[in-house]
Design a protein around this motif. Sequence first.
Motif, short mmCIF file in Angstrom:
data_model
loop_
_atom_site.label_atom_id
_atom_site.label_comp_id
_atom_site.label_asym_id
_atom_site.label_seq_id
_atom_site.Cartn_x
_atom_site.Cartn_y
_atom_site.Cartn_z
N ASP B 168 0.84 -1.20 0.00
CA ASP B 168 0.00 0.00 0.00
C ASP B 168 0.88 1.26 0.00
N ASN B 220 2.68 7.64 -2.43
CA ASN B 220 2.30 6.29 -2.83
C ASN B 220 1.31 6.38 -4.00
N ASP B 221 1.10 5.25 -4.64
CA ASP B 221 0.27 5.25 -5.84
C ASP B 221 -1.14 5.78 -5.56
N ASN B 222 -1.64 5.52 -4.36
CA ASN B 222 -2.99 6.00 -4.00
C ASN B 222 -3.06 7.46 -3.62
N LYS B 223 -1.91 8.10 -3.53
CA LYS B 223 -1.85 9.50 -3.07
C LYS B 223 -2.48 9.65 -1.68
N THR B 224 -2.25 8.67 -0.81
CA THR B 224 -2.76 8.80 0.56
C THR B 224 -1.61 8.91 1.57
N GLN B 241 -6.62 11.64 3.41
CA GLN B 241 -7.64 11.12 2.50
C GLN B 241 -8.89 11.94 2.68
N ARG B 252 -2.32 4.47 8.92
CA ARG B 252 -1.37 4.50 7.81
C ARG B 252 -0.16 5.37 8.18
#
Lengths: 380, 381
Positions: B168, B220-224, B241, B252
């Motif tokens: 993640d 990270n890829d999720n931009k979180t 988020q 996280r």
Amino acid sequence: MAKNCHNDYKMKFSKDEEFPDLSLHNNHMSKVLTKEIYEKLRGKSTPSGFTVDDVIQTGVDNPGHPFIMTVGCVAGDEECYEVFKDLLDPIISDRHGGYKPTDKHHTDLNFENLKGGDDLDPNYVLSSRVRTGRSIKGFTLPPHNSRGERRGIEKLSIEALASLDGEFKGKYYPLSGMTDAEQDLLIADHFLFDKPVSPLLTCAGMARDWPDGRGIWHNDNKTFLVWVNEEDHLRVISMQLGGNMKEVFRRFCVGLQKIEEIFKKHQHGFSWNEHLGYILTCPSNLGTGLRGGVHVKLPKLSTHAKFEEILTRLRLQKRGTGGVDTASVGGVFDISNADRLGSSEVAQVQLVVDGVKLMVEMEKKLEKGDSIDGMIPAQK
Amino acid sequence: MPFGNTHNEMKMKYASEQEYPDLTKHNNHMAKILTPAMYERLRSKQTPSGFTLDDVIQTGIDNPGHPFIMTVGCVAGDEETYEVFKELLDPVIEDRHGGYKPSDKHKTDINAANLKGGDDLDPNYVLSSRVRTGRSVRGFCLPPHCSRGERRAVETLSIEALASLSGDLNGKYYALKNMTDAEQQQLIDDHFLFDKPVSPLLLASGMGRDWPDARGIWHNDNKTFLVWVNEEDHLRVISMQKGGNMKEVFNRFCTGLTKIETLFKERNHAFMWNEHLGYVLTCPSNLGTGLRAGVHVKLPNMSKNAKFEDVLKKLRLQKRGTGGVDTAAVGGVFDISNADRLGFSEVELVQMVVDGVKLLVDMEKRLEKGQSIDEIMPAQK
């Protein structure tokens, strides 16, 4: 000798690790500074502790400017021009038309040597102004000086200026004491220097402790002004409405020489040498430090295809009426000498007087719908 | 640092009164503490890397005050600043951090399981949730003082460490100098990226030098989960988020931060920390946890209520505009976060935000209905 321990600390990083990224940059410093020069200079320090990183910081932080080719470096003290000559000599040469390390600069503040200049047409020439800068020996320069030094300069200046009389009788206004209203009025009258917002100045550290130690002195007529502790220790300005540049220059020379005498008496002469003339913070102002100029209405000439070329040939430059990095408003331009180093004060003001006279004549011709092709000057 | 402190010894020839700054119009923590006598005692000192008293206080001299916030008015140039200049910084720390004493010990707790609740803030009001902290990498000077070589070394280390995150937290580093203006503006608008340095608070302390060299953002890829490299601190670590699930954000945050700390330790560059000041950061206001946990929350009625400021104070929360620390609120949406940094653990601070925001939203709902909020006024936390 003052120790610059952070500079020593930086030496543990290699020159490649410390060399700035100048790939997007377009200023005189970025064109000249190679890794080899950086390596040679990075271990050095002037007696007051100014380093090559201090010299170039403003040029690293300000890659370029839309209106002007910036110098991208400053001096922190008189010795910079010697200690960092490997960098500064080529910049000086680039900036000052090929001026060589062996050249000698000629100072001439005898206003009687100026021919004409009292008859520029006031319908076009709205105002005339001559300014220069002076550094006071024994103090470091605005990018580097401490509050104690800056206040020392201010105190000396107040003393020196208080002894002027006659047409030069005047008063000092410290910036710290001024109301916002007084200050805005002086700025609008073109008398006062900007609050430091230009990143060219702030990145070089010149705005530190603002407005402490800064101020403006002017004579009762508001035709002769001295700025204290802006970009240079002193900026000396003679100005008036209309086109009588001869009178402006007379007052400039007389006042400046009176001031210099007083500072010398206090054992703090102006920084000068026979190679670089007057030593100032920005390498662009070496030599005479003189900018003689007018605010002149040239709505037609300024839109003419040959305007830039004419300016170049006359050795003049244009600016907006707000100062060095502003745009012109309403067809009114600030036209002044482009050169500072390698020609004298008289020679530079002569170029302005002759050049502006010609441009006003061109403007009048264009107004009548006539061509100016026959009037294009030769390269001066 | 180019701002005139490379010649501290030369300055000593001037008397202390001649060098002492004019602070008569000033209103920041430094200006309230620094007396001429204190200046005299500290002016000849410097840290091993050459940071001086004038370096510490320059930003506070150049920025007399701020309309929205009580600024600190001083910065550290390295870890040793807090020791060498403790005579000035201890009182500043005490003023800023609710009476924190030089003998106090700070507790670190990044165990997310210790947070109660926080997964149910109403997303009709709570638009987004975010937790950030800062970390300084031991062995390097801090942003007001570091050279390009040091800054780049911090960047190189960071890139290496972050490249080994996975799952993640799998992500990518974007150097600021390679970003297009459009990419950069997008990231700023998304609240992911840090400002181009325009705030005089930062510029006056030298943090804008050499911009954008060695600055960048990893996410990270999720931009979180994001890491800012070389802005006001060596690292800023951010978990965020949309919506009100602060619990997940904090989970996280703790997981990621702990992994990163391990990676840096493996490379022999621990984070600056001590048992008195907790995590050591550039601005004294961020000592301790360096943690700001907050939400963007709609409080158009509550924010106009006469008791708003008082409620925030009692809840140990602060408000900001949605553009960051020195901006104004837009459209009734506020950034509400913990006011404390030092003297409370990470878990405790996030708990205050979770509990406090829940209450503020309840109050907003009451006011919408024209009801009073008097009965639910909180006690001082």
